[in-house]
Design a protein around this motif. Structure first.
Motif, PDB file in Angstrom:
ATOM      1  N   ARG A 190       0.851  -1.189   0.000  1.00  0.00           N
ATOM      2  CA  ARG A 190       0.000   0.000   0.000  1.00  0.00           C
ATOM      3  C   ARG A 190       0.886   1.238   0.000  1.00  0.00           C
TER       4      ARG A 190
ATOM      5  N   LEU B  92     -15.125  -3.869  -5.975  1.00  0.00           N
ATOM      6  CA  LEU B  92     -13.675  -4.049  -6.104  1.00  0.00           C
ATOM      7  C   LEU B  92     -13.324  -4.176  -7.583  1.00  0.00           C
TER       8      LEU B  92
ATOM      9  N   THR C 251     -10.044  -4.491 -10.450  1.00  0.00           N
ATOM     10  CA  THR C 251      -8.631  -4.755 -10.643  1.00  0.00           C
ATOM     11  C   THR C 251      -8.192  -4.082 -11.939  1.00  0.00           C
ATOM     12  N   GLY C 252      -6.897  -3.934 -12.103  1.00  0.00           N
ATOM     13  CA  GLY C 252      -6.362  -3.329 -13.322  1.00  0.00           C
ATOM     14  C   GLY C 252      -4.874  -3.118 -13.147  1.00  0.00           C
TER      15      GLY C 252
ATOM     16  N   ARG D 278      -0.215  -4.356 -10.572  1.00  0.00           N
ATOM     17  CA  ARG D 278      -1.647  -4.658 -10.612  1.00  0.00           C
ATOM     18  C   ARG D 278      -2.262  -4.110  -9.330  1.00  0.00           C
TER      19      ARG D 278
ATOM     20  N   ASN E 235      -5.822  -3.696  -6.831  1.00  0.00           N
ATOM     21  CA  ASN E 235      -7.170  -4.126  -6.477  1.00  0.00           C
ATOM     22  C   ASN E 235      -7.732  -3.049  -5.564  1.00  0.00           C
TER      23      ASN E 235
ATOM     24  N   HIS F 245      -3.858   0.342  -2.936  1.00  0.00           N
ATOM     25  CA  HIS F 245      -3.439  -1.055  -2.823  1.00  0.00           C
ATOM     26  C   HIS F 245      -2.874  -1.612  -4.129  1.00  0.00           C
TER      27      HIS F 245
ATOM     28  N   SER G 248      -1.479  -4.666  -5.619  1.00  0.00           N
ATOM     29  CA  SER G 248      -1.582  -6.062  -5.202  1.00  0.00           C
ATOM     30  C   SER G 248      -0.380  -6.902  -5.616  1.00  0.00           C
ATOM     31  N   SER G 249       0.183  -6.610  -6.794  1.00  0.00           N
ATOM     32  CA  SER G 249       1.379  -7.334  -7.235  1.00  0.00           C
ATOM     33  C   SER G 249       2.131  -6.503  -8.259  1.00  0.00           C
TER      34      SER G 249
END
Lengths: 507, 464
Positions: free
Chosen positions: B227, B387, B389-390, B412, B414, B456, B458-459
């Motif tokens: 984050r 939620l 994602t992108g 990526r 979320n 956030h 995420s990866s």
């Protein structure tokens, strides 16, 4: 049952318009010209809670002329079905080619458009495999069946709402080029879909369960018992939805996955289908759809996945959505290898990039979604081969100690070079000691393409193979839409990263 | 085949041919011009011109009215009668439409209803194309490759109804996307603009902006998932809030199946979504973002009803001072939910009361923050939280104490736009922006940049 091309399409002045356009293009010095006239009819029905909530029925009719002139492409389209208009559009295409040639020269480039050789096929007619044209079925029968299916779901315990939709397409394409190939083709496709929604009135929690029946290159018979067992699927959905509502939230971490074809087709589409489009690999889509990690210099070398990974491109699979007789450059439909024993061995091509890269004959992946759009390199059916003596889905599950069985597609996203993806599904079952142990909620799997396919330990047998697909694959600017199928068996992947989506949302 | 030259005549003739209880005819006259380029050279181009006629027939019945919709391109006078009959047959075969309402009446006619359609063509690029050529030359000498797309569309829509409506709307729609890459394609930067006429876009200025960003990217910093305090530029805010807007249907919320549903029943209207004084609104007359001032519905769906065609659209606050004020309705779904009629419109504006530009927000950053360029491949993961994602794309920059230090790898994410509104700590100055992800469908937006304390990631994505 073999169908003939619609008389109403054959009655259009196809040859006269083509002759007028090609003669003009030739007279103006084009070294190649093609004429394409299309009539595409698409209709849709939507129901909410078994009541009609919207329909559409759209017919697009027009033609296009594309030329190679002075080393450059020129393209123009028109809608007036007169010989004068066809010749005029050919002139506009030549004018566009001249303009392009000037810009290319001004940019200091010596790049010239040259096309890979293709045998001249003469006159050919091709019609897709279907039994009953959905447009021959009365509207009331279509709406009635969707309403009846919706009512079945609505009557079940725990189903609060039902969304139903049906999309049907009937496509006619006439093509003629200066080399002498003349094709007249007809395709039909359908996509029925139902979603049941459950709402817990006290907690406010809700979830849904959608049919996993794929869109197919079939006719109305697909809704009446050929190619899919709707009664059985509709009967199972309320129970599956109720179980999902009660299911525990997944613990994030690393799991072995058995992925059902109803989910895996979309992962194939995103991480192999788009990544092996040669125009992307060469950079032509760089500002929009993106490029590919599978760059051209890695052809024959890139370890795409494990040795059990064999992927083909084809435009020939019966009932495939990208299946056709000839593409929009007069190239005959083919089938070829993209990934063999885990290694990248092929791309999807059109005539120009096949020549440019020295790959020889185009494999026939040039097409446009309408008469007003230019053909671009679009996707073939890209499919994962089953293991001829491979296991059943149940036996694949039997080989997993702690894992998840993934069924049905839902959310999808992948980066612009096709490395990092994240998918959810319709339902996820916990696997414990080789057996299914109830559903899990809030599951997403996230991986890097080559890691994921590298972790594929087993592909299932032919008995697990299903041809999935979509109507809505997007590419190019101005945007074009394509329908494409992906066949695959169930497959076993080791050590895949599973996210909990409520934790991802910070709850 | 005879041609009827004027769209209004086609509309009138189709209405005359109608034998149904009600009829709506929509004539869309489309023209467009586009240029596409890659590697500092033009690749494809094209001009198009077309007409699509949509006939909506309504048939009254004991259980309510049914509707049938048929659309056809390249319509000539000879095609009109079969088209009208096909719509009537579709209505008779359809069964009662759940969204049936009396057709709209009593709206004054548009003064230009009988005028010829507006048209665009390659002339729209008369100044832009040479400037783009200059940008190619400058980019080549500066070691940059330019990729991109310029598109201009003009649609004149004529709506006529059996209840006497005669309305017209002309919608220009222009977009410019410019992407610069280093020749080895390891660095990439992006800028986009929405425009009505290409007179207000300057390729040289955009190329200069991209050159600066590619310069920032010469220093590479690898960061892990996690984050991060993040500055979302206006285009990213637009993409997230447009998806939220599309998910803000009153009926779905009242049915308990969206993030705007209230547990136990009803909707979250009246709830505070943000502590910042954010106002999210649509206004057909918003300067520079003008969109149709009446409903144009070619088909009924979750957020639209063909029966509402011609319904006047008023400026609407969806969120006011941080409080959820309205969810989108048709007349039908307004009736179902007991909420005001508030049809979706074709523009979206977020005002946060802030004065700072994105550059000033960068300069005001204390400690570390990520500065994003734009978002890509946004998809819904969970409707309960909305939620999404992108990916980040074409430049994530590390800001430290007001300075850009260099470029970070892509991620990526979320995140939910609803969650972001509740956590945003600063909104900047509202500016016109091109939503990159949804630009094929939605181009008219004005948004501030937002500062999110804990976005956030995420990866990590290796994609460039």
């Amino acid at each position: 049952m073999a169908h003939e091309v619609d008389q109403s399409f054959l009655a259009l002045p196809l040859r006269a318009l083509a002759d007028a356009a090609l003669a003009r293009a030739r007279a103006l010095g084009a070294v190649h010209a093609d004429f394409r006239l299309e009539r595409v009819r698409g209709a849709s029905w939507r129901l909410r809670d078994a009541r009609p909530a919207g329909t559409s029925d759209t017919t697009d009719l027009g033609f296009a002329v594309r030329v190679v002139h002075g080393g450059a492409w020129g393209f123009a389209s028109g809608v007036d079905l007169t010989m004068d208009a066809a010749a005029k559009v050919a002139s506009q295409a030549v004018a566009m080619a001249k303009l392009s040639a000037k810009v290319i020269a001004a940019a200091g480039s010596d790049e010239r458009v040259e096309l890979a050789d293709e045998p001249v096929h003469g006159e050919r007619t091709w019609v897709s495999a279907y039994e009953r044209d959905p447009f021959d079925v009365p509207d009331a029968e279509k709406a009635g069946l969707l309403a009846e299916w919706s009512s079945r779901l609505l009557a079940a315990d725990g189903v609060a709402h039902v969304d139903a939709s049906l999309m049907t397409v009937h496509e006619n394409k006439f093509y003629a080029d200066t080399a002498g190939t003349v094709t007249t083709q007809q395709r039909v496709r359908v996509h029925p879909q139902l979603t049941a929604v459950a709402v817990d009135g006290t907690t406010g929690e809700f979830d849904s369960m959608r049919t996993i029946a794929p869109p197919v290159g079939r006719g109305w018979e697909y809704l009446t018992g050929t190619g899919w067992d709707w009664d059985s699927e509709l009967e199972r959905i309320p129970g599956l939805l109720a179980e999902k509502m009660r299911a525990p939230s997944v613990e994030a971490g690393t799991y072995d996955l058995v992925v059902d074809p109803s989910n895996l087709w979309l992962t194939i589409h995103e991480s192999i289908g788009h990544a092996t489009e040669l125009d992307r690999a060469l950079g032509y889509e760089a500002a929009y759809a993106g490029t590919s990690f599978a760059t051209f210099d890695q052809l024959g070398k890139l370890a795409y996945g494990s040795p059990v990974m064999n992927v083909t491109g084809d435009r020939t699979a019966e009932h495939g959505l990208a299946t056709i007789g000839y593409d929009d450059e007069g190239v005959e439909a083919q089938s070829w290898d993209l990934v063999k024993d885990g290694t990248l061995v092929g791309y999807q091509t059109d005539r120009r990039i096949a020549k440019l890269t020295g790959l020889g004959r185009s494999n026939g992946c040039a097409y446009a979604d309408s008469p007003e759009h230019v053909p671009v390199q679009r996707m073939a059916n890209v499919s994962l081969k089953p293991d001829p003596g491979g296991l059943s889905t149940e036996d694949l599950i039997g080989g997993v100690e702690r894992g998840i069985y993934v069924v049905g597609d839902r959310s999808w996203s992948i980066d612009m070079q096709r490395h990092n993806f994240q998918f959810t599904g319709q339902r996820f079952f916990r696997i414990e000691n080789g057996r299914l142990a109830g559903q899990l909620r809030d599951v997403a799997y996230q991986a890097t393409t080559t890691d994921f396919w590298g972790s594929m330990e087993k592909v299932g047998g032919p008995q697990t193979y299903v041809l999935g697909g979509a109507f809505n694959c997007g590419k190019a600017q101005p945007g074009q839409v394509a329908a494409v199928s992906h066949g695959c068996p169930s497959a076993l992947f080791r050590g895949v990263n599973i996210l909990n989506t409520t934790q991802e949302a910070g709850r | 085949m005879s041609r009827v030259s004027k769209p209004y005549e086609i509309v009138e003739r189709a209405l005359e041919l109608s034998t149904a209880d009600g009829c709506v005819v929509i004539a869309d006259e489309n023209s467009s011009a586009n240029l596409r380029w890659a590697g500092n050279a033009l690749t494809t181009n094209g001009v198009t011109r077309g007409r699509t006629l949509t006939v909506i027939a309504t048939v009254d019945g004991a259980e309510g009215a049914a509707s049938g919709v048929v659309s056809r391109s390249a319509v000539t006078a000879d095609d009109l009668e079969p088209l009208v009959r096909a719509a009537e047959a579709a209505a008779r075969g359809a069964g009662p439409a759940e969204d049936a309402q009396p057709l709209v009446s009593g709206v004054p006619a548009s003064a230009d209803f009988t005028d010829a359609p507006a048209e665009t063509g390659s002339d729209v690029f008369a100044d832009f194309a040479p400037a783009l050529g200059d940008a190619f030359a400058r980019a080549r000498s500066g070691g940059r490759e330019l990729y991109g797309f310029a598109h201009h569309q003009l649609t004149s829509t004529y709506v006529g109804t059996s209840t006497g409506l005669r309305l017209r709307h002309d919608q220009p729609n222009g977009t410019l996307e410019l992407n610069a890459k280093s020749p080895d394609r390891t660095r990439s930067a992006w800028a986009g603009r929405a425009t009505r006429d290409f007179k207000d876009v300057d390729p040289a200025a955009l190329d200069a902006e991209l050159a600066q960003r590619l310069g920032w990217a010469e220093r590479r910093i690898e960061l892990p998932a996690g984050r991060y305090e993040t500055l979302l530029p206006p285009t990213a805010v637009a993409d997230l809030l447009i998806y939220q807007y599309w998910s803000a249907g009153a009926r779905d919320a009242a049915e308990g199946r969206t993030v705007f549903s209230r547990p136990g029943g009803g909707t979250r209207i009246g709830e505070t979504l943000s502590e910042l004084p954010l106002t999210l609104r649509s206004d057909p007359h918003a300067p520079g973002l003008e969109s149709a001032p009446f409903v144009i519905a070619h088909a009924s769906g979750d957020g639209s009803s063909v029966f509402d065609n011609g319904l006047p659209l008023a400026p609407t606050d969806w969120i006011k001072d941080g409080v959820l004020e309205r969810l989108t309705t048709t007349r039908h779904s307004a009736g179902l939910t007991g909420l005001p009629v508030a049809p979706a419109m074709d523009n979206l504006v977020l005002d946060g009361g802030g004065e700072r530009s994105l550059e000033e927000m960068v300069a005001a950053t204390t400690g570390r923050a990520l500065l994003l360029t734009c978002l890509w491949y946004i998809r819904e993961v969970d409707p309960a939280t909305l939620l999404l994602t992108g990916l980040t794309r074409d430049g994530v920059y590390l800001v430290e104490d007001g300075e850009v230090l260099g470029e970070v790898n892509n991620f990526r994410f979320n995140e939910s736009p609803v969650g972001l509104l509740s956590r945003a700590s600063e909104a900047g100055r509202t500016e016109k922006t091109l939503p990159r992800e949804w630009g094929d469908y939605f181009t008219r937006a004005a948004m501030p940049a937002l500062r999110i304390p804990d976005f956030h990631m995420s990866s990590v994505s290796r994609g460039v």
